[in-house]
Design an enzyme around this catalytic site. Structure first.
Site, mmCIF file in Angstrom:
data_model
loop_
_atom_site.group_PDB
_atom_site.id
_atom_site.type_symbol
_atom_site.label_atom_id
_atom_site.label_comp_id
_atom_site.label_asym_id
_atom_site.label_seq_id
_atom_site.Cartn_x
_atom_site.Cartn_y
_atom_site.Cartn_z
ATOM 1 N N ASP A 3 -13.245 -7.176 -16.654
ATOM 2 C CA ASP A 3 -13.459 -5.893 -17.342
ATOM 3 C C ASP A 3 -13.044 -6.002 -18.796
ATOM 4 O OD1 ASP A 3 -14.474 -4.655 -15.148
ATOM 5 O OD2 ASP A 3 -12.551 -3.847 -14.482
ATOM 6 N N LYS A 45 -13.210 3.558 -2.769
ATOM 7 C CA LYS A 45 -14.048 2.516 -3.377
ATOM 8 C C LYS A 45 -13.908 1.263 -2.515
ATOM 9 C CE LYS A 45 -15.485 0.267 -7.553
ATOM 10 N NZ LYS A 45 -15.548 -1.085 -7.022
ATOM 11 N N CYS A 57 -5.540 -39.600 -18.266
ATOM 12 C CA CYS A 57 -6.358 -38.960 -17.230
ATOM 13 C C CYS A 57 -5.773 -39.240 -15.840
ATOM 14 C CB CYS A 57 -7.785 -39.492 -17.318
ATOM 15 S SG CYS A 57 -8.822 -38.914 -15.970
HETATM 16 S S1 IVH Z 1 -21.549 4.938 -5.694
HETATM 17 C C1 IVH Z 1 -23.984 4.423 -8.971
HETATM 18 N N1 IVH Z 1 -19.535 4.948 -4.038
HETATM 19 O O1 IVH Z 1 -18.660 -0.212 -6.275
HETATM 20 C C2 IVH Z 1 -23.629 3.158 -8.327
HETATM 21 N N2 IVH Z 1 -20.117 2.867 -5.007
HETATM 22 O O2 IVH Z 1 -18.059 -1.198 -8.935
HETATM 23 C C3 IVH Z 1 -22.409 3.218 -7.515
HETATM 24 N N3 IVH Z 1 -18.738 0.998 -4.257
HETATM 25 O O3 IVH Z 1 -21.932 -1.137 -7.085
HETATM 26 C C4 IVH Z 1 -22.612 3.642 -6.159
HETATM 27 N N4 IVH Z 1 -17.457 2.124 -2.885
HETATM 28 O O4 IVH Z 1 -21.174 -1.428 -4.661
HETATM 29 C C5 IVH Z 1 -20.294 4.198 -4.838
HETATM 30 N N5 IVH Z 1 -17.791 5.149 -2.527
HETATM 31 C C6 IVH Z 1 -18.533 4.385 -3.317
HETATM 32 C C7 IVH Z 1 -18.331 2.997 -3.455
HETATM 33 C C8 IVH Z 1 -19.135 2.282 -4.313
HETATM 34 C C9 IVH Z 1 -17.728 0.933 -3.377
HETATM 35 C C10 IVH Z 1 -19.227 -0.170 -5.010
HETATM 36 C C11 IVH Z 1 -20.728 -0.221 -5.212
HETATM 37 C C12 IVH Z 1 -20.881 -0.322 -6.700
HETATM 38 C C13 IVH Z 1 -19.568 -0.873 -7.120
HETATM 39 C C14 IVH Z 1 -19.254 -0.604 -8.565
#
Ligand code: IVH
Length: 577
Positions: free
Chosen positions: A38, A118, A400
């Protein structure tokens, strides 16, 4: 920073981001943490903002990371599969809410968000036609993904049929490997994955769905493309009614409720049967999501509120020095084994000698290891209070570890100059030469390469193409089935695109993106071999330092001799396809 330095810095960052994207999405083997990744993106964005002339359309800052794996059929997503922007503290959440409030002209304390977990997995899209699971795909590069329908069908908590009147219904969510399954899998000798996410990624990319099935993946749904839905919490209820599992969720109004949900999940995360690396907050009203819209890489209406990284301690047992394919020496810390979220960690890369010296690592030091989300743990510091009085600082080696040649230090790296005789270097280079991204020889791993080198069948990459002369010897070593597979694959690999040949030369700094740019610009290998530094710098995406490395490489007659020898065996099919 002046323009030229910014240009060089931007090119360097782009190359790095692309390399790490590849590690993460293609090889499922990230070598840096999410936070570091990031940070690279942030640095790139900041520089591009300061020097807009250097902000090119192909910059990874505009692209959703990820690539479609060529082994699977491609699927175009009707709606791009974006990523999520990250927040690491409440201030960043506050600005996220304020931006939305301003855009909607509403009071920031009354806007509703839907909070979810997440999940640390891989996103997938599943399309149901007339209620039947029809096609499933990975995110890929956000626009084109891989067709993983058969593999998705092996996931038991994904309904194969759903009760709905909607003719074509797309569901999206996250495929993950439950921690329990991951632990059992990693107990076996054959499967060693650094974390559940990589294990899930490997399982999902199996060409044989039976293998995917044996890995017992699971799925959480979080999106449905249905006009009848008005809010995100309604979407999640709708998904549950259809038979999908969703994570715990909560509608939060204002920053206090967001913070409360985040903290509750943070406290309870260890009890979950799956890895999460934060929470996600989505503007609850779906029509307002439309108004807010998306940036190129992520939606502006949703954000991931990431957890702080976990810090662990362990002792340094030794520092080993790895020799890379171009001779670059990388220090690797051997650690007193430590289990981090179910994963046994015994080594950690120190990346380079600047990093080793920045940390000032000494014998028996206690080091702090950071684990963020899904990544290979990183050494972030040393507990100097626990440092032993008679400890000795690890220094940069002068010879090396493989061939004993005197090492050379330049501004960028420490390397072994004995390119044609250093065993470790030759093994690494040949492994790279035959790897998927270069000549793509199937069935030829490091073990076989070592065997061929030790039996004098191979000394340099081009010798791979002469292996058919030793078919009988190889059959004795590996058996007829594997020999046939390798020799067949070598034959096929002789038809190769120009960019793969350029990539396979292992010119320092030249990765897949630069190799494609070079192939496109010079069209054939003769033009490329005669290119000038001026021509190279004119290419958008090739910086001065890479141009110098390319010219230096091509001025070395040994390298030209090798290229000419290679050309006797291969057939260039195309430039970049
Ligand atoms: S929403 C709009 N909801 O996190 C695109 N994503 O770091 C995002 N992910 O690509 C989708 N949990 O693969 C969403 N509750 C959640 C999520 C989630 C994991 C992942 C997803 C995304 C990535 C981004």
């Amino acid at each position: 920073m002046d323009f030229e330095t910014a240009r060089r810095e931007i090119n360097k960052l782009k190359e790095m981001i692309k390399k790490y994207d590849e590690e993460y999405y293609i090889n499922s083997m990230p070598s840096i943490s999410d936070a570091e990744y990031d940070n690279l993106r942030k640095q790139l964005l900041a520089l591009e903002k300061k020097f807009p002339e250097l902000d090119t359309v192909d910059s990874p800052s505009h692209i959703v990371s990820g690539h479609a794996n060529t082994a699977f059929k491609k699927v175009k997503h009707n709606i791009p599969m974006l990523s999520l922007d990250n927040a690491f503290n409440l201030d960043e959440i506050e600005s996220f809410i304020s931006r939305i409030a301003k855009h909607l002209n509403e009071d920031k304390d009354t806007i509703q968000f839907c909070g979810e977990h997440k999940i640390d997995g891989l996103s997938a899209s599943i399309i149901y036609v007339d209620g039947k699971l029809n096609i499933a795909s990975t995110r890929g590069d956000g626009v084109i993904g891989e067709d993983i329908t058969e593999n998705i069908k092996t996931i038991t908590n994904i309904p194969k049929k759903i009760q709905t009147d909607i003719k074509v219904l797309e569901i999206r969510g996250e495929v993950y490997m439950p921690i329990q399954v991951f632990n059992t899998l990693n107990e076996s000798e054959i499967h060693k994955f650094s974390n559940p996410r990589n294990a899930a990624s490997g399982a999902l990319r199996q060409l044989d769905p039976a293998i995917t099935a044996s890995r017992r993946l699971a799925f959480f749904a979080y999106y449905a493309d249905a006009d009848c839905l008005k809010t995100q919490d309604e979407t999640l209820k709708f998904l549950q009614d259809l038979g999908f599992e969703t994570t715990e969720y909560c509608v939060c109004t204002g920053i206090k409720e967001i913070d409360a949900f985040y903290n509750k999940v943070l406290c309870n995360r260890k009890a979950l049967q799956y890895d999460i690396d934060g929470t996600v907050f989505k503007l609850n009203d779906l029509s307002k999501q439309q108004i807010i819209g998306c940036a190129s890489r992520y939606p502006r209406h949703s954000i991931a509120f990431k957890f702080p990284e976990d810090i662990y301690r362990t002792k340094i047992v030794n520092v080993e020095y790895n020799v890379g394919r171009s001779g670059t020496i990388t220090p690797v810390a051997v650690l007193n084994p430590v289990t981090i979220l179910g994963v046994l960690i015994t080594k950690a890369t120190l990346h380079n000698f600047d990093e080793m010296q920045r940390l000032g690592i000494c014998t028996n030091d206690t080091v702090l290891i950071k684990r963020s989300g899904d990544v290979i743990p990183q050494i972030i510091g040393v507990d100097v209070q626990l440092r032993e009085k008679d400890c000795i600082k690890y220094s940069i080696p002068t010879t090396c570890p493989s061939c004993n040649a005197n090492l050379v230090t330049d501004s960028a790296r420490v390397y072994c100059p004995n390119h044609s005789n250093c065993r470790a270097q030759i093994i690494q280079y040949i492994a790279y030469f035959v790897s998927k991204q270069c000549f793509n020889v199937v069935g030829l791993g490091k073990a076989q390469i070592e065997l061929f080198i030790d039996n004098n069948l191979v000394k340099k990459p081009v010798d791979i193409f002469k292996l058919s002369n030793f078919a009988t010897d190889i059959r004795t070593m590996l058996g007829s089935r594997i020999t046939a597979k390798i020799l067949d694959s070598i034959e096929n690999s002789k038809n190769v695109a120009l960019y793969r040949l350029i990539l396979s030369l292992a010119i320092p700094q030249v990765g897949i993106t630069s190799a494609k740019l070079l192939a496109k610009r010079f069209q054939n290998i003769e033009n490329f071999c005669h290119c000038t530094k001026e021509q190279l710098i004119e290419i958008n995406g090739i910086g001065e330092s890479m141009a110098s490395d390319i010219v230096e490489f091509l001025q070395n007659t040994k390298n030209i001799k090798n290229i000419n020898e290679l050309l006797q065996y291969i057939h260039l099919t195309d430039t970049i396809s």
